[in-house]
Design a protein around this motif. Structure first.
Motif: not given
Ligand SMILES: [Zn+2]
Ligand SMILES: [Zn+2]
Length: 403
Positions: A79-107
């Motif tokens: 992937a391009s670096l900006p796209v990968a950076a955006q994914q890492v940013r989302m991943a790190r944030a979701l790690d701290q957002m249990p309710a949002v992570r559950d909502a996304m995990g259940s589709g």
């Protein structure tokens, strides 16, 4: 590569099955139902992708290659670096957002809705924790566009609450201390809340500006002007006839001085709280005495000539103002509110408090006149003399002629 029973082998066979399906003969209802199911599944996939990135990030997997997690993800996934950076940013944030992570995990919540929530959290990390449940419920039920509007309203309310809290916090910190110090000065120390601070700055600037306009060749520094301006504002307030009384009297600057000292200019005088001052200062304060109260000390003298009415009464001062209009010092002309009514012959030396012995002088020129300059006043015509005795030529334009 993977253990048996790993979710990935099931996933791969499910995807193979999907790819082998013949769509041409499928009824439209089935295609639509498929579409919804695939959307749900890809949300779950996205959540799982981010969950794995977060886990690798937590384990510092990129450290072995001596690169950052985004660079490592970009390299591995092509992937391009900006796209990968955006994914890492989302991943790190979701790690701290249990309710949002559950909502996304259940589709139930799309990646773009999650992005809105991640940005909201980055803006208000502390407040987001309290609101996460509420905002993730909104993300489940609202289209992204409406979610964005809802998050914007939430963010504005957090901002205004934060602003209010900050204002209250600053107001609690306000303080002002004034204390006479050993050098004879009065030290001013403190912090003002924004509103009061602005009010003080505006008032002082107004005084400094009006003085700059009316005084050429002023040698004072800017700090000195500001200090004088603070005194001027307070003096004019003390000058007001309608100010509130305390204990049946309007507070005055109280100066204690012996009558002999006042006459001879020798010996000391004392301000109530600020301490000793020269008799020159005492004499000038006693001269108009509309803001000061003179207490004479000494056994044979009346203890208190400070009066309820100022030395120069309101009516008499008005008469002086009508005649002089402003400071009579040649070339000055500061307006009356900035002026004292000066006794040409001081009352301590037997001068009378009457129109023919009074002249309007602004505070700085009043100071000069009590510090070596001299005035002769005859029939309303004033002549000023320098300390060396030579007369000052009257200004042609700015002196106020007697009416
Ligand atoms: Zn005076
Ligand atoms: Zn003046």
């Amino acid at each position: 590569m993977f253990d048996k029973g790993d979710g990935m082998s099931g996933l791969r066979s499910a995807l193979d099955e999907l790819r082998s399906e013949e769509l041409a003969s499928a009824p439209p209802e089935k295609l639509q139902a498929d579409l919804l199911e695939i959307e749900r599944a890809s949300r779950v996939m996205e959540a799982e992708r981010l969950r794995r990135i977060a886990e690798l990030d937590r384990r510092h997997a990129a450290d072995r290659d001596h690169v950052s997690t985004p660079a490592w993800v970009a390299n591995r996934l092509g992937a391009s670096l900006p796209v990968a950076a955006q994914q890492v940013r989302m991943a790190r944030a979701l790690d701290q957002m249990p309710a949002v992570r559950d909502a996304m995990g259940s589709g139930e919540v799309s990646a773009s809705a999650v992005r809105v929530l991640v940005e909201a959290r980055e803006e208000h990390p502390a407040a987001f924790g309290e609101a996460e449940e509420l905002l993730s419920r909104a993300a489940r039920s609202l289209p992204v566009r409406h979610l964005q509007a809802a998050v914007a309203r939430w963010s504005a309310s957090v901002d205004s609450r934060a602003l209010e809290e900050r204002g209250a916090r600053l107001r609690r910190r306000r303080r002002l201390r004034l204390c006479p110090v050993i050098s004879g000065m009065v030290r001013v120390e403190g912090e003002l809340d924004p509103e009061t601070g602005q009010t003080v700055m505006t008032a002082l600037r107004a005084v400094v500006d009006s003085e700059t306009r009316s005084a050429a060749g002023d040698a004072r520094t800017h700090d000195q002007r500001r200090a004088d301006a603070l005194g001027e504002v307070c003096r004019q307030w003390l000058d007001r006839r309608d100010r509130p009384q305390v204990a049946g009297d309007r507070p005055h600057v109280v100066v204690t001085v012996g009558l002999d000292a006042l006459r001879a200019g020798l010996g000391g005088a004392e301000l109530e709280e600020a301490g000793p001052v020269s008799t020159d200062v005492a004499k000038r304060l006693a001269c108009d005495a509309s803001v000061s109260r003179v207490v004479l000390s000494g056994p044979s003298e009346p203890l208190d000539v400070g009066r309820r009415t100022p030395v120069v009464s309101g009516a008499l001062r008005r008469a002086v103002v009508v005649r002089d209009r402003g400071c009579r010092f040649p070339g000055c002309g500061r307006p009356a509110p900035w002026c004292d009514a000066h006794h040409v012959q001081h009352w301590a030396d037997g001068g009378e408090t009457k129109l023919s012995n009074l002249i309007l002088l602004c505070r700085p020129h009043h100071g000069l006149v009590h510090d070596g300059f001299r005035i002769e006043l005859a029939n309303g015509k004033a002549t000023f003399f320098r300390p060396n005795g030579e007369p000052i030529e009257p200004a042609m334009l700015t002196e106020h002629p007697p009416p």
